[in-house]
Design a protein around this motif. Structure first.
Motif, short mmCIF file in Angstrom:
data_model
loop_
_atom_site.label_atom_id
_atom_site.label_comp_id
_atom_site.label_asym_id
_atom_site.label_seq_id
_atom_site.Cartn_x
_atom_site.Cartn_y
_atom_site.Cartn_z
N LEU A 113 117.00 49.82 123.86
CA LEU A 113 116.91 48.37 124.07
C LEU A 113 117.06 47.64 122.74
O LEU A 113 117.68 46.57 122.68
CB LEU A 113 115.58 48.03 124.74
N LEU A 114 116.51 48.20 121.68
CA LEU A 114 116.62 47.58 120.36
C LEU A 114 118.08 47.44 119.94
O LEU A 114 118.52 46.36 119.50
CB LEU A 114 115.84 48.40 119.33
N ASP A 115 118.85 48.50 120.05
CA ASP A 115 120.25 48.44 119.66
C ASP A 115 121.05 47.54 120.60
O ASP A 115 122.00 46.86 120.18
CB ASP A 115 120.87 49.84 119.64
N ALA A 116 120.67 47.52 121.88
CA ALA A 116 121.36 46.63 122.81
C ALA A 116 121.15 45.17 122.42
O ALA A 116 122.09 44.36 122.47
CB ALA A 116 120.87 46.88 124.23
N LEU A 117 119.93 44.83 122.02
CA LEU A 117 119.64 43.46 121.63
C LEU A 117 120.38 43.07 120.35
O LEU A 117 120.98 41.98 120.27
CB LEU A 117 118.13 43.28 121.43
#
Length: 235
Positions: free
Chosen positions: A87-91
């Protein structure tokens, strides 16, 4: 008629004959041939390709990217993501929301804290596909219509940051903290865990914010800011 050099005889000073000594060239040729024979196995061993590692020999091909719908800060995003994207990289890398910081990338520092359906989580420890359909709030979504949230104003008024790298995670975590306390969620320092904590003491704040590290050491001011946001500025 060709001479047999192995049995060639020469005359010495006394006129007598003796077996011929090997020539310098023949000696060097023999030595070079022996050295080549000796090193050949080593050269062959070095040029042979290394056997494939058992751990990587049967690695499956990466899964293809697929569309993932995320509701982030009130806006729906459709991102083409490989299932293993956090989720961090997606954001950060796909949605372009750089406020959420990548600190340790191991869930130890809290810099990547965001809210998923109001619950604070470490974005580096969860996959984006696991949150499809959920409401994600990052630090960019705390302000409403250009107006800072009470927690953001308290952080500014109480100087609760220095370098600011951990601040987005601190703000998201502190925002969830107030919601958790209002809902009666207890902590490990609550005197009676069978009952809702009577008041949000500094000890409660420190315990509930312990998952967020500030390497600058602004903890005293962070506690003061959370206390002020909780009491409406009457800390």
């Amino acid at each position: 008629m060709l001479k047999d050099h192995a049995h060639e005889e020469v005359c010495d000073d006394a006129g007598e004959t003796s077996p011929a000594q090997p020539s310098r060239r023949r000696f060097l040729q023999s030595a070079a041939a022996a050295a080549t024979v000796g090193v050949a196995p080593h050269l062959q061993a070095q040029t042979q390709p290394a056997p494939p590692d058992a751990a990587t020999a049967f690695q499956p091909a990466p899964a293809p990217a697929r569309p993932v719908k995320l509701m982030i800060n009130g806006r729906e995003y459709t991102l083409q993501l490989e299932p293993r994207v956090t989720l961090l990289d997606a954001l950060r890398e796909y949605a372009g929301l750089m406020g959420t910081k990548k600190g340790c990338d191991r869930g130890q520092c809290g810099a990547c804290t965001v809210l998923a359906n109001g619950r604070r989580i470490n974005a580096c420890l969860t996959l984006a596909v696991m949150h499809e359909g959920e409401t994600i709030t990052t630090v960019e979504g705390l302000a409403q219509n250009g107006t800072l949230s009470p927690m953001q104003r308290a952080f500014i008024e109480h100087d609760a940051f220095q370098c600011g790298y951990c601040t987005p995670g601190q703000l998201c975590s502190a925002t969830a903290l107030l919601s958790e306390f209002s809902a009666g969620t207890v902590s490990t320092v609550t005197a009676d865990v069978r009952r809702r904590p009577p008041q949000l003491t500094d000890e409660e704040i420190r315990e509930r914010m312990s998952g967020n590290i500030c390497r600058c050491g602004a903890y005293v001011n962070i506690v003061a800011a959370v206390r002020a946001a909780h009491t409406g500025g009457n800390a």
